[in-house]
Write a protein that holds these residues in place. Structure first.
Motif, PDB file in Angstrom:
ATOM      1  N   GLN A 138       0.827  -1.202   0.000  1.00 39.33           N
ATOM      2  CA  GLN A 138       0.000   0.000   0.000  1.00 39.33           C
ATOM      3  C   GLN A 138       0.867   1.260   0.000  1.00 39.33           C
ATOM      4  O   GLN A 138       0.559   2.240  -0.690  1.00 39.33           O
ATOM      5  CB  GLN A 138      -0.906   0.002   1.230  1.00 39.33           C
ATOM      6  CG  GLN A 138      -1.835   1.195   1.313  1.00 39.33           C
ATOM      7  CD  GLN A 138      -2.747   1.115   2.519  1.00 39.33           C
ATOM      8  OE1 GLN A 138      -2.743   0.120   3.241  1.00 39.33           O
ATOM      9  NE2 GLN A 138      -3.518   2.160   2.742  1.00 39.33           N
ATOM     10  N   GLU A 193     -16.321  -2.986  -2.359  1.00 39.52           N
ATOM     11  CA  GLU A 193     -15.012  -2.786  -1.709  1.00 39.52           C
ATOM     12  C   GLU A 193     -14.871  -3.699  -0.498  1.00 39.52           C
ATOM     13  O   GLU A 193     -13.813  -4.312  -0.293  1.00 39.52           O
ATOM     14  CB  GLU A 193     -14.843  -1.326  -1.300  1.00 39.52           C
ATOM     15  CG  GLU A 193     -13.480  -1.036  -0.698  1.00 39.52           C
ATOM     16  CD  GLU A 193     -13.229   0.443  -0.523  1.00 39.52           C
ATOM     17  OE1 GLU A 193     -12.887   0.846   0.607  1.00 39.52           O
ATOM     18  OE2 GLU A 193     -13.350   1.199  -1.516  1.00 39.52           O
ATOM     19  N   GLU A 225     -11.969  -6.532  -0.305  1.00 39.89           N
ATOM     20  CA  GLU A 225     -10.990  -6.389   0.768  1.00 39.89           C
ATOM     21  C   GLU A 225     -10.925  -7.668   1.604  1.00 39.89           C
ATOM     22  O   GLU A 225      -9.840  -8.148   1.944  1.00 39.89           O
ATOM     23  CB  GLU A 225     -11.351  -5.188   1.650  1.00 39.89           C
ATOM     24  CG  GLU A 225     -10.218  -4.752   2.556  1.00 39.89           C
ATOM     25  CD  GLU A 225     -10.427  -3.352   3.103  1.00 39.89           C
ATOM     26  OE1 GLU A 225      -9.430  -2.741   3.517  1.00 39.89           O
ATOM     27  OE2 GLU A 225     -11.578  -2.862   3.113  1.00 39.89           O
ATOM     28  N   PHE A 280      -9.320 -10.579  -0.543  1.00 39.21           N
ATOM     29  CA  PHE A 280      -7.864 -10.492  -0.628  1.00 39.21           C
ATOM     30  C   PHE A 280      -7.218 -10.786   0.726  1.00 39.21           C
ATOM     31  O   PHE A 280      -6.149 -11.395   0.788  1.00 39.21           O
ATOM     32  CB  PHE A 280      -7.446  -9.103  -1.125  1.00 39.21           C
ATOM     33  CG  PHE A 280      -7.924  -8.806  -2.527  1.00 39.21           C
ATOM     34  CD1 PHE A 280      -8.107  -9.818  -3.458  1.00 39.21           C
ATOM     35  CD2 PHE A 280      -8.203  -7.496  -2.913  1.00 39.21           C
ATOM     36  CE1 PHE A 280      -8.552  -9.550  -4.749  1.00 39.21           C
ATOM     37  CE2 PHE A 280      -8.639  -7.208  -4.197  1.00 39.21           C
ATOM     38  CZ  PHE A 280      -8.817  -8.241  -5.122  1.00 39.21           C
ATOM     39  N   GLN A 287      -6.705  -4.425  -5.900  1.00 37.64           N
ATOM     40  CA  GLN A 287      -6.160  -4.081  -4.580  1.00 37.64           C
ATOM     41  C   GLN A 287      -5.630  -2.649  -4.577  1.00 37.64           C
ATOM     42  O   GLN A 287      -5.822  -1.896  -3.610  1.00 37.64           O
ATOM     43  CB  GLN A 287      -5.033  -5.040  -4.207  1.00 37.64           C
ATOM     44  CG  GLN A 287      -4.356  -4.733  -2.869  1.00 37.64           C
ATOM     45  CD  GLN A 287      -5.280  -4.880  -1.682  1.00 37.64           C
ATOM     46  OE1 GLN A 287      -5.557  -5.983  -1.225  1.00 37.64           O
ATOM     47  NE2 GLN A 287      -5.785  -3.773  -1.165  1.00 37.64           N
ATOM     48  N   TRP A 327      -6.732   0.585  -2.174  1.00 39.20           N
ATOM     49  CA  TRP A 327      -5.808   1.476  -1.458  1.00 39.20           C
ATOM     50  C   TRP A 327      -5.976   2.927  -1.891  1.00 39.20           C
ATOM     51  O   TRP A 327      -5.664   3.841  -1.129  1.00 39.20           O
ATOM     52  CB  TRP A 327      -4.367   1.023  -1.693  1.00 39.20           C
ATOM     53  CG  TRP A 327      -4.018  -0.237  -0.963  1.00 39.20           C
ATOM     54  CD1 TRP A 327      -4.571  -0.684   0.201  1.00 39.20           C
ATOM     55  CD2 TRP A 327      -3.044  -1.207  -1.344  1.00 39.20           C
ATOM     56  NE1 TRP A 327      -3.998  -1.881   0.578  1.00 39.20           N
ATOM     57  CE2 TRP A 327      -3.048  -2.225  -0.343  1.00 39.20           C
ATOM     58  CE3 TRP A 327      -2.159  -1.332  -2.414  1.00 39.20           C
ATOM     59  CZ2 TRP A 327      -2.199  -3.338  -0.395  1.00 39.20           C
ATOM     60  CZ3 TRP A 327      -1.312  -2.433  -2.449  1.00 39.20           C
ATOM     61  CH2 TRP A 327      -1.330  -3.424  -1.466  1.00 39.20           C
TER      62      TRP A 327
END
Length: 366
Positions: A278, A305, A309, A312, A357, A361
């Motif tokens: 990130q 989202e 999230e 992942f 991803q 971020w």
């Protein structure tokens, strides 16, 4: 050693408790502070004798003709670090004031010790700030000679590995000052191997040396407890360790990057190694990140989202993700298919997952 400002403070504090006139005399026998301001600047022969003899000199009314500039009372030498630095006199009938003598003398010596301990702390903190500032300066080569001289002066054995932590905090309701927080953190760490610096208002830098992982984690755990009690809110960004003094700047930059990623975690202490991906995304030029956000924004929402999230975080494991989200496996598969259809990126494919991803971020929903 015994300044007029310090002498005035001793007179004020002592007379407040004793309600008797107090004189402070320097090593030359001159009164430099007194409750009777007209006596300031006069030579006090009895006090000078107390300093020279290093013992109490008592003056009775009948003795006054023998002592120039004296009044009835008791005169005692003041010591600091086993050295006589002046004298303190209490005006009055010796029988009345002598019982207070030891208390007055002890008060004066304690105030002197406190004053010089404070000066020593301020000098040590200033030296520490200069060392850290030199190690972190952005341009030019580091003057390691001055760094080593400073470390020797404050007696810090500065050995690798090194690691930086950046603390950002807000004041508590009690409006505690940054300086007092520095002192508390230094006392808490109880180590002559670490440097604590007030970097900017509401920002502290911690530079650990001999930074074994266990030791640093234990220190940060104690720091967390202190900051919870002493500040309104706080975040700590921790850089990775390094064996080279020239790389301390990198560890500091990583700590700052970790702070910038703090919104993605509920923990107040964020390690760069845990948010490295990130953090690296933030080095991508803003126009490229904005292009990705603009491309996916029409298809993006909070539920999507949250799903991605969690997916992942579970390393693309469908069963575990469904359990964490509290939904049926088929519902999750439907959502993932919907993502693929609307965005053109398949969350189950590594290359596409990486782009998604990065979108998380950079998400406008955060």
């Amino acid at each position: 050693m015994l300044t007029k400002q310090l002498a005035d403070e001793i007179v004020t504090e002592t007379m407040r408790r004793l309600h008797r006139n107090i004189n402070i005399i320097d090593v030359n026998g001159t009164i430099i502070a007194s409750g009777d301001t007209e006596r300031v600047g006069e030579y006090h022969e009895a006090a000078a004798a107390a300093i020279k003899r290093e013992r109490i000199v008592i003056i009775h009314q009948a003795d006054l003709p023998k002592w120039r500039g004296a009044q009835a009372g008791v005169n005692m030498p003041i010591r600091y670090d086993r050295q006589v630095v002046g004298a303190i006199g209490i005006t009055g009938t010796p029988e009345e004031v002598e019982p207070f003598g030891q208390l007055v003398n002890m008060t004066a010596e304690l105030l002197i010790r406190h004053h010089y301990a404070k000066l020593q702390d301020e000098w040590k903190q200033m030296t520490c700030d200069l060392i850290v500032g030199e190690l972190l300066k952005q341009s030019g080569s580091i003057d390691f000679q001055s760094v080593d001289a400073g470390l020797e002066a404050i007696r810090v054995p500065f050995r690798p590995p090194y690691q930086m932590a950046v603390v950002r905090f807000t004041d508590s309701i009690r409006k505690r000052t940054e300086e007092s927080l520095v002192i508390k953190v230094r006392r808490l760490l109880e180590s002559n191997r670490d440097l604590i610096s007030l970097h900017r208002p509401q920002r502290l830098l911690l530079l650990f040396s001999e930074a074994a992982e266990e030791r640093v984690n234990a220190k940060l755990k104690k720091l967390k407890q202190l900051l919870q009690a002493e500040t309104g809110s706080f975040l700590v960004g921790v850089g990775s360790s390094t064996g080279l003094r020239t790389d301390i700047r990198r560890s500091y930059a990583e700590g700052e990057s970790a702070l910038s990623c703090a919104g993605s975690t509920n923990e107040p202490i964020v390690y760069f190694d845990e948010v490295e991906g990130q953090a690296l995304v933030r080095f991508i030029p803003a126009e490229h990140r904005e292009r990705l956000v603009g491309k996916l924004r029409p298809h993006w929402n909070a539920k999507l989202e949250e799903t991605l999230e969690c997916f992942f975080a579970c390393s693309l494991n469908v069963a575990e993700t469904a359990t964490r989200l509290g939904i049926h496996r088929n519902t999750l598969l439907y959502r993932l298919d919907k993502v693929r259809e609307t965005t053109g990126y398949d969350p189950a494919v590594f290359r596409d997952a990486m782009v998604l991803q990065m979108m998380i971020w950079s998400s406008p929903l955060r």
